[in-house]
Design an enzyme around this catalytic site. Sequence first.
Site, PDB file in Angstrom:
ATOM      1  N   GLU A   3       0.890  -1.199   0.017  1.00 39.01           N
ATOM      2  CA  GLU A   3       0.026  -0.087  -0.029  1.00 39.01           C
ATOM      3  C   GLU A   3       0.817   1.079   0.104  1.00 39.01           C
ATOM      4  O   GLU A   3       2.038   1.466   0.361  1.00 39.01           O
ATOM      5  CB  GLU A   3      -0.912  -0.031   1.306  1.00 39.01           C
ATOM      6  CG  GLU A   3      -0.440  -0.149   2.628  1.00 39.01           C
ATOM      7  CD  GLU A   3      -0.627   0.806   3.551  1.00 39.01           C
ATOM      8  OE1 GLU A   3      -0.878   1.839   3.209  1.00 39.01           O
ATOM      9  OE2 GLU A   3      -0.375   0.592   4.741  1.00 39.01           O
ATOM     10  N   VAL A  83      -4.910   0.189   3.075  1.00 40.89           N
ATOM     11  CA  VAL A  83      -5.204  -1.243   3.174  1.00 40.89           C
ATOM     12  C   VAL A  83      -6.337  -1.881   2.344  1.00 40.89           C
ATOM     13  O   VAL A  83      -6.435  -2.482   1.458  1.00 40.89           O
ATOM     14  CB  VAL A  83      -5.020  -1.986   4.423  1.00 40.89           C
ATOM     15  CG1 VAL A  83      -5.429  -3.344   4.676  1.00 40.89           C
ATOM     16  CG2 VAL A  83      -3.727  -2.082   5.003  1.00 40.89           C
ATOM     17  N   ASP A 113     -15.981   5.222  14.576  1.00 40.07           N
ATOM     18  CA  ASP A 113     -15.286   5.267  13.650  1.00 40.07           C
ATOM     19  C   ASP A 113     -14.348   4.076  13.389  1.00 40.07           C
ATOM     20  O   ASP A 113     -13.628   3.745  14.141  1.00 40.07           O
ATOM     21  CB  ASP A 113     -13.953   6.487  14.152  1.00 40.07           C
ATOM     22  CG  ASP A 113     -13.126   6.571  12.929  1.00 40.07           C
ATOM     23  OD1 ASP A 113     -13.033   5.998  12.124  1.00 40.07           O
ATOM     24  OD2 ASP A 113     -12.290   7.517  13.375  1.00 40.07           O
ATOM     25  N   LYS A 134      -2.735  -1.113  15.004  1.00 36.08           N
ATOM     26  CA  LYS A 134      -2.079  -0.113  15.768  1.00 36.08           C
ATOM     27  C   LYS A 134      -2.549   0.072  17.124  1.00 36.08           C
ATOM     28  O   LYS A 134      -3.629  -0.066  17.350  1.00 36.08           O
ATOM     29  CB  LYS A 134      -2.152   1.323  15.041  1.00 36.08           C
ATOM     30  CG  LYS A 134      -0.967   1.700  14.058  1.00 36.08           C
ATOM     31  CD  LYS A 134      -1.305   2.366  12.949  1.00 36.08           C
ATOM     32  CE  LYS A 134      -2.094   1.569  12.051  1.00 36.08           C
ATOM     33  NZ  LYS A 134      -2.546   2.419  10.702  1.00 36.08           N
TER      34      LYS A 134
HETATM   35  N1  PSU Z   1       0.030   1.021   8.861  1.00 35.76           N
HETATM   36  C1  PSU Z   1       1.103   1.913   9.072  1.00 35.76           C
HETATM   37  N2  PSU Z   1       0.807   3.473   8.762  1.00 35.76           N
HETATM   38  C2  PSU Z   1      -0.300   3.727   8.016  1.00 35.76           C
HETATM   39  C3  PSU Z   1      -1.176   2.685   7.821  1.00 35.76           C
HETATM   40  C4  PSU Z   1      -0.925   1.687   8.015  1.00 35.76           C
HETATM   41  O1  PSU Z   1       2.166   1.584   9.633  1.00 35.76           O
HETATM   42  O2  PSU Z   1      -0.399   5.104   7.847  1.00 35.76           O
HETATM   43  C5  PSU Z   1      -2.692   3.192   7.201  1.00 35.76           C
HETATM   44  C6  PSU Z   1      -2.946   1.868   6.298  1.00 35.76           C
HETATM   45  O3  PSU Z   1      -3.036   2.283   4.848  1.00 35.76           O
HETATM   46  C7  PSU Z   1      -4.419   1.810   6.679  1.00 35.76           C
HETATM   47  C8  PSU Z   1      -4.886   3.139   7.274  1.00 35.76           C
HETATM   48  O4  PSU Z   1      -5.086   1.206   5.869  1.00 35.76           O
HETATM   49  O5  PSU Z   1      -3.718   3.533   7.891  1.00 35.76           O
HETATM   50  C9  PSU Z   1      -5.995   3.125   8.001  1.00 35.76           C
HETATM   51  O6  PSU Z   1      -6.673   4.296   7.867  1.00 35.76           O
HETATM   52  P1  PSU Z   1      -8.257   4.613   8.425  1.00 35.76           P
HETATM   53  O7  PSU Z   1      -8.284   4.106   9.936  1.00 35.76           O
HETATM   54  O8  PSU Z   1      -8.557   5.867   8.203  1.00 35.76           O
HETATM   55  O9  PSU Z   1      -9.042   3.692   7.537  1.00 35.76           O
HETATM   56 MN    MN Z   2     -11.576   6.171  10.148  1.00 38.14          MN
END
Ligand code: PSU
Ligand code: MN
Length: 272
Positions: A3, A83, A113, A134
Site C-alpha cells: 500500500e 489497506v 469510527d 495499531k
Molecule cells: N500502517 C502504518 N501506517 C499507516 C497505515 C497503516 O504503519 O499509515 C494506514 C493504512 O493504509 C491503513 C490506514 O489502511 O492507515 C487506516 O486508516 P483509516 O483508519 O482511516 O481507515
Molecule cells: Mn476512520
Amino acid sequence: MLETSIVGQGLPSPHNLAAAHGSEAAIRDEGGVPATVAVLNGKLRVGVNDADLEQIAAGGSVKVSARDLGPAIARRTIGATTVAATARAAAMAGIRFLATGGIGGVHRGHPEDQSADLEELARSPVAVFCAGAKIILDLHLTLERLESLAVPVLGYGCDEFPAFYTMHSGCPVSARVDGAEGAAQTLRAAWDMGSRGIVVAVPPPAELEGAEKMARQAAADLQKVSGADVTPRLLARITELSGGRSLDLNVALVINNARIAAQVARAFGSRV
Ligand code: PSU
Ligand code: MN
C-alpha cells in the site's frame, strides 16, 4: 502487493521512502515481484516506479480508501491507497498477498469510527500481512468486528494479536500458524472453505517501550480529531511522544511484514 498510504500519510520523510524501498527490496530478496499500488494520472496502478513513489513521498498525495477510488480516478488526484483500497486493487489484479504496517480498525473512544479496512477484508480474497493493528486503536473491538465479519486472524508464530509497536495486546488470535509452510497451508484451506480476506498477524521485530501509555496519551490528546486524519495524526503524536523511536520500529516492521509475505507467497506457489 504494497500500500502507499503509509508513504503518503503514515510516515514522514525520509522514513516513508525507506519503508517503501526496503519492502520492495525484501520481496525481491525472497524471489517475489513487488507491486506497489497508487492512483496516478486517473489510473489505479498496480506497480509504481521510483519516480512515482518519490512524488507520493514528497507530500501532496491524498489518502484514498476503498470508497475514494472512483472519485480519485475521475479527478486524477495523486492517491495513496490504504489497506482497503489496496486490497480492492489486489482482488481486481488477482493478487493474494498484501503487506502493510498495521491494519486500520475501531478507534478508541470512537467506536463509530471503523476503518474501511475491516469491511474490505470481508470482501476481497487477500491475505494481509501486518503487525496486528495499531495500538492507538481499540484492539478488542477491532477483533470483535473481524470475528463478526468472519475474517480469520492468524498469528504468525504467536498466540497473541500483536499491537504494532509491541507483540503484546492481551487479545488472542483466532488461530496460530507456524512458519511459511504452515501459513501457506492454512491460507489455502481457509480460501478453499470460502474465506475472503485473511489477517496474518506478524509480531514486530522489536518492542517500543511504553507503547501502551503513549497510545493512551495520544488518543486523549486527539479526542477531537475525526475522519481520515485520525490515523496519521495519532501516528505523528506517537512519534513526538516516543522522541522519534516509533519511526525506526515502524519502518522495520513494515519491511519485516513484506519479507514474510513474500516467503509465504513462495510457499503458496503464487505471486506476491
Ligand atoms: N500502517 C502504518 N501506517 C499507516 C497505515 C497503516 O504503519 O499509515 C494506514 C493504512 O493504509 C491503513 C490506514 O489502511 O492507515 C487506516 O486508516 P483509516 O483508519 O482511516 O481507515
Ligand atoms: Mn476512520
